[in-house]
Design a protein around this motif. Sequence first.
Motif, mmCIF file in Angstrom:
data_model
loop_
_atom_site.group_PDB
_atom_site.id
_atom_site.type_symbol
_atom_site.label_atom_id
_atom_site.label_comp_id
_atom_site.label_asym_id
_atom_site.label_seq_id
_atom_site.Cartn_x
_atom_site.Cartn_y
_atom_site.Cartn_z
ATOM 1 N N LEU A 53 0.829 -1.208 0.000
ATOM 2 C CA LEU A 53 0.000 0.000 0.000
ATOM 3 C C LEU A 53 0.863 1.259 0.000
ATOM 4 O O LEU A 53 0.509 2.265 -0.625
ATOM 5 C CB LEU A 53 -0.933 -0.005 1.216
ATOM 6 N N LEU A 56 2.219 2.062 -3.614
ATOM 7 C CA LEU A 56 1.296 2.489 -4.661
ATOM 8 C C LEU A 56 1.271 4.002 -4.808
ATOM 9 O O LEU A 56 1.313 4.728 -3.820
ATOM 10 C CB LEU A 56 -0.111 1.970 -4.345
ATOM 11 N N LEU A 62 -3.808 -1.754 -7.953
ATOM 12 C CA LEU A 62 -3.505 -2.921 -7.127
ATOM 13 C C LEU A 62 -4.333 -4.092 -7.644
ATOM 14 O O LEU A 62 -5.556 -3.981 -7.785
ATOM 15 C CB LEU A 62 -3.844 -2.646 -5.663
ATOM 16 N N THR A 80 -10.019 0.174 2.940
ATOM 17 C CA THR A 80 -8.793 0.109 2.137
ATOM 18 C C THR A 80 -9.029 0.657 0.727
ATOM 19 O O THR A 80 -8.245 1.459 0.219
ATOM 20 C CB THR A 80 -8.283 -1.342 2.040
ATOM 21 N N LEU A 84 -7.481 3.906 -1.178
ATOM 22 C CA LEU A 84 -6.811 3.810 -2.473
ATOM 23 C C LEU A 84 -7.439 4.777 -3.482
ATOM 24 O O LEU A 84 -6.732 5.467 -4.224
ATOM 25 C CB LEU A 84 -6.901 2.378 -3.008
ATOM 26 N N ARG A 87 -6.406 8.247 -3.125
ATOM 27 C CA ARG A 87 -5.032 8.462 -3.586
ATOM 28 C C ARG A 87 -4.893 8.310 -5.091
ATOM 29 O O ARG A 87 -3.792 8.406 -5.628
ATOM 30 C CB ARG A 87 -4.103 7.463 -2.875
ATOM 31 N N VAL A 89 -5.600 5.508 -6.760
ATOM 32 C CA VAL A 89 -5.146 4.138 -7.033
ATOM 33 C C VAL A 89 -6.362 3.241 -7.266
ATOM 34 O O VAL A 89 -7.354 3.322 -6.533
ATOM 35 C CB VAL A 89 -4.314 3.586 -5.862
ATOM 36 N N LEU A 91 -8.271 -0.667 -7.924
ATOM 37 C CA LEU A 91 -8.225 -2.052 -7.438
ATOM 38 C C LEU A 91 -8.875 -2.939 -8.479
ATOM 39 O O LEU A 91 -9.962 -2.636 -8.980
ATOM 40 C CB LEU A 91 -8.963 -2.197 -6.109
#
Length: 214
Positions: A53, A56, A62, A80, A84, A87, A89, A91
Amino acid sequence: MLMGYMRVSKSDGTQTTDLQRAALLEAGIDAELLYQDHASGKKDDRPGLVACLKSLRDGDTLVVWKLDRLGRDLHHLVNTVHDLTARGVGLKVLTGQGAAIDTTTAAGKLVFGIFAALAEFERELISERTVAGLASARARGRVGGRPFTMTPTKVRTAMAAMGNPETNVGELCDELGISRQTLYRHVSPTGEIRADGTRILNRPASVRRTSRKP
């Protein structure tokens, strides 16, 4: 950039990450960007996951083989992914339950929204059970004793209970064996976790200590 995370529960050699590794490599992830843990999915402070984490960056994705490899606690999964997303990010889940989740796409975001709604529903159920437990304890004449420190379980229970406007704070403190000062130091009046509560949840189990601060 794609990064992969793998997890098995046992480290005694009876379980391996070979199948997960093969799937992640086939998905186009560089072997040097794979992180792994041999730990229970109920643990939030897995070293491999923490390192993953932290690595990333905005624009990364991810990738996990199955959603339960990332974790088995629905609230942890939701928190989580929200972190993400904040930020920048994404998944992506390759197979199994949750395989439709790909937060880099509109459809994937919709599926995850359903998961988040289920997590909120579960939280409300926990609140209802907590309120019922407090009423039962009061009926038995239970009173609070010497206040003890917050533990991860107490923090999560307090978050769920404080998110319910019907919760009686005094009764909650009696049930948890803590003072109001301790409660509010870890959880806000609306159930949001505070810095001290975050430290409790993120602290490795081996260094957790029992404090008797009021």
